[in-house]
Design a protein around this motif. Structure first.
Motif, PDB file in Angstrom:
ATOM      1  N   UNK A 195      11.165  17.973  34.115  1.00  0.00           N
ATOM      2  CA  UNK A 195      10.650  16.606  34.023  1.00  0.00           C
ATOM      3  C   UNK A 195      10.651  16.111  32.584  1.00  0.00           C
ATOM      4  N   UNK A 196      10.311  16.994  31.657  1.00  0.00           N
ATOM      5  CA  UNK A 196      10.278  16.581  30.252  1.00  0.00           C
ATOM      6  C   UNK A 196      11.680  16.220  29.774  1.00  0.00           C
ATOM      7  N   UNK A 197      12.651  17.071  30.090  1.00  0.00           N
ATOM      8  CA  UNK A 197      14.019  16.830  29.638  1.00  0.00           C
ATOM      9  C   UNK A 197      14.609  15.584  30.289  1.00  0.00           C
ATOM     10  N   UNK A 198      14.394  15.434  31.582  1.00  0.00           N
ATOM     11  CA  UNK A 198      15.038  14.355  32.323  1.00  0.00           C
ATOM     12  C   UNK A 198      14.267  13.038  32.303  1.00  0.00           C
ATOM     13  N   UNK A 199      12.950  13.088  32.032  1.00  0.00           N
ATOM     14  CA  UNK A 199      12.156  11.866  32.142  1.00  0.00           C
ATOM     15  C   UNK A 199      11.349  11.554  30.884  1.00  0.00           C
ATOM     16  N   UNK A 200      10.567  12.514  30.411  1.00  0.00           N
ATOM     17  CA  UNK A 200       9.635  12.222  29.319  1.00  0.00           C
ATOM     18  C   UNK A 200      10.369  11.934  28.008  1.00  0.00           C
ATOM     19  N   UNK A 201      11.337  12.785  27.658  1.00  0.00           N
ATOM     20  CA  UNK A 201      12.056  12.566  26.398  1.00  0.00           C
ATOM     21  C   UNK A 201      12.830  11.253  26.416  1.00  0.00           C
ATOM     22  N   UNK A 232      13.279  24.267  38.872  1.00  0.00           N
ATOM     23  CA  UNK A 232      11.986  23.602  39.055  1.00  0.00           C
ATOM     24  C   UNK A 232      11.243  24.093  40.283  1.00  0.00           C
ATOM     25  N   UNK A 233      11.948  24.686  41.245  1.00  0.00           N
ATOM     26  CA  UNK A 233      11.284  25.224  42.429  1.00  0.00           C
ATOM     27  C   UNK A 233      10.550  26.540  42.142  1.00  0.00           C
ATOM     28  N   UNK A 234      10.868  27.185  41.034  1.00  0.00           N
ATOM     29  CA  UNK A 234      10.385  28.538  40.761  1.00  0.00           C
ATOM     30  C   UNK A 234       8.991  28.591  40.154  1.00  0.00           C
ATOM     31  N   UNK A 235       8.604  27.576  39.415  1.00  0.00           N
ATOM     32  CA  UNK A 235       7.281  27.575  38.795  1.00  0.00           C
ATOM     33  C   UNK A 235       6.930  26.174  38.324  1.00  0.00           C
ATOM     34  N   UNK A 236       5.636  25.914  38.162  1.00  0.00           N
ATOM     35  CA  UNK A 236       5.191  24.623  37.640  1.00  0.00           C
ATOM     36  C   UNK A 236       5.709  24.434  36.216  1.00  0.00           C
ATOM     37  N   UNK A 237       5.721  25.520  35.455  1.00  0.00           N
ATOM     38  CA  UNK A 237       6.221  25.452  34.080  1.00  0.00           C
ATOM     39  C   UNK A 237       7.679  24.991  34.044  1.00  0.00           C
ATOM     40  N   UNK A 262      11.258   9.786  43.804  1.00  0.00           N
ATOM     41  CA  UNK A 262      11.665  10.251  42.491  1.00  0.00           C
ATOM     42  C   UNK A 262      13.042  10.858  42.570  1.00  0.00           C
ATOM     43  N   UNK A 263      13.210  12.019  41.960  1.00  0.00           N
ATOM     44  CA  UNK A 263      14.486  12.723  42.043  1.00  0.00           C
ATOM     45  C   UNK A 263      14.684  13.260  43.466  1.00  0.00           C
ATOM     46  N   UNK A 264      15.924  13.275  43.908  1.00  0.00           N
ATOM     47  CA  UNK A 264      16.218  13.697  45.277  1.00  0.00           C
ATOM     48  C   UNK A 264      15.752  15.117  45.597  1.00  0.00           C
ATOM     49  N   UNK A 265      15.954  16.111  44.721  1.00  0.00           N
ATOM     50  CA  UNK A 265      15.523  17.474  45.063  1.00  0.00           C
ATOM     51  C   UNK A 265      14.006  17.643  45.092  1.00  0.00           C
ATOM     52  N   UNK A 266      13.295  16.679  44.508  1.00  0.00           N
ATOM     53  CA  UNK A 266      11.846  16.826  44.344  1.00  0.00           C
ATOM     54  C   UNK A 266      11.042  15.845  45.190  1.00  0.00           C
ATOM     55  N   UNK A 267      11.690  15.169  46.115  1.00  0.00           N
ATOM     56  CA  UNK A 267      11.020  14.167  46.942  1.00  0.00           C
ATOM     57  C   UNK A 267      11.378  14.371  48.404  1.00  0.00           C
ATOM     58  N   UNK A 268      10.371  14.319  49.257  1.00  0.00           N
ATOM     59  CA  UNK A 268      10.601  14.384  50.705  1.00  0.00           C
ATOM     60  C   UNK A 268       9.798  13.289  51.382  1.00  0.00           C
ATOM     61  N   UNK A 309      22.488  25.995  32.267  1.00  0.00           N
ATOM     62  CA  UNK A 309      23.165  27.242  31.916  1.00  0.00           C
ATOM     63  C   UNK A 309      22.201  28.421  31.931  1.00  0.00           C
ATOM     64  N   UNK A 310      21.004  28.200  31.400  1.00  0.00           N
ATOM     65  CA  UNK A 310      20.036  29.287  31.274  1.00  0.00           C
ATOM     66  C   UNK A 310      19.257  29.549  32.557  1.00  0.00           C
ATOM     67  N   UNK A 311      18.943  28.477  33.309  1.00  0.00           N
ATOM     68  CA  UNK A 311      18.037  28.637  34.444  1.00  0.00           C
ATOM     69  C   UNK A 311      18.608  28.168  35.784  1.00  0.00           C
TER      70      UNK A 311
END
Length: 235
Positions: free
Chosen positions: A118-124, A107-112, A199-205, A100-102
């Motif tokens: 990654x934290x929300x979807x994997x680490x937590x 994830x393409x916009x910055x490392x942060x 990994x995730x489809x949008x982040x893997x080539x 909703x916010x971003x």
């Protein structure tokens, strides 16, 4: 605990991967878990755990953005080995807030932003999966990246208060491929299409010939190619 880890590490160094898993299961009869991403290394470990009937619980992280081929392999693996693989999903409210916010591709916009996703979807979810565990088994190999060359067969993960084990640490990629071929281990068909790390489809080539095997992960970054799952281990 640190002395036990050092002693166990020395013992495991002289063993095969199958023997290491047996020894680890014996050393941790309660609370041993294995996290699988369905990668080639993890498929080897699932095969060894299942075929040796080891008391190790298996879980995976469903980020919600995996390749369909990964889901297909999950079903195939469960059917092949008759094992239960528990899936952990990210907290729905946090995913909803992030999108909703971003937006869906922040994830393409910055490392942060990427690390936040990654934290929300994997680490937590991983932290929830490891709650109460005494041993965390992974498929990490030293050859995979510069970050992983300093790992040991067993380490004390102080942040999660458990022992982390890497039974395939000294295996080469060819060792993994040979084992899969010789034992008819099911694997992700994307590996045959130039995806050594998935990994995730949008982040893997797929990678190009000569590229590092991790080059296809978060390819738009010049970072250390880690998502945070394995960033906090300490010997």
């Amino acid at each position: 605990m640190n002395m036990d880890v050092r002693e166990l590490n020395e013992r495991l160094g002289a063993m095969t991967a199958a023997e290491r898993l047996v020894a680890l299961a014996a050393a941790f009869p309660v609370g041993a878990v294995f996290s699988t991403s369905l990668g080639q290394e993890d498929q080897v470990i699932t095969h060894l755990v299942a075929r040796q009937s080891l008391p190790v619980s298996i879980f995976t992280l469903d980020t919600g953005r995996l390749f369909q081929e990964t889901y297909d392999l999950l079903d195939k693996t469960i059917a092949r080995y008759k094992v239960s693989i528990r899936a952990y999903f990210p907290d729905a409210a946090r995913v909803e807030e992030l999108l909703t916010q971003k937006g869906a591709n922040s994830f393409y916009e910055s490392v942060e932003n990427r690390k936040e996703c990654c934290f929300i979807r994997k680490v937590e979810p991983l932290n929830r999966a490891l709650k109460g565990a005494s041993l965390w088994i992974t498929g990490l190999r030293a050859e995979q990246s510069e970050n992983r060359q300093g790992l040991s067969f067993v380490e004390w993960d102080a942040s999660r208060n458990l022992v982390k084990a890497n039974p395939l640490l000294d295996w080469s990629l060819q060792d993994v491929l040979d084992f899969i071929h010789e034992n008819n281990v099911p694997y992700n068909v994307l590996h045959d299409r130039g995806f050594p790390s998935i990994g995730c489809a949008p982040c893997t080539r797929a990678i190009e010939p000569g590229e590092d095997i991790r080059a296809g992960r978060w390819w738009w970054e010049a970072s250390q190619k880690e998502c945070g799952l394995h960033a906090e281990s300490a010997k």
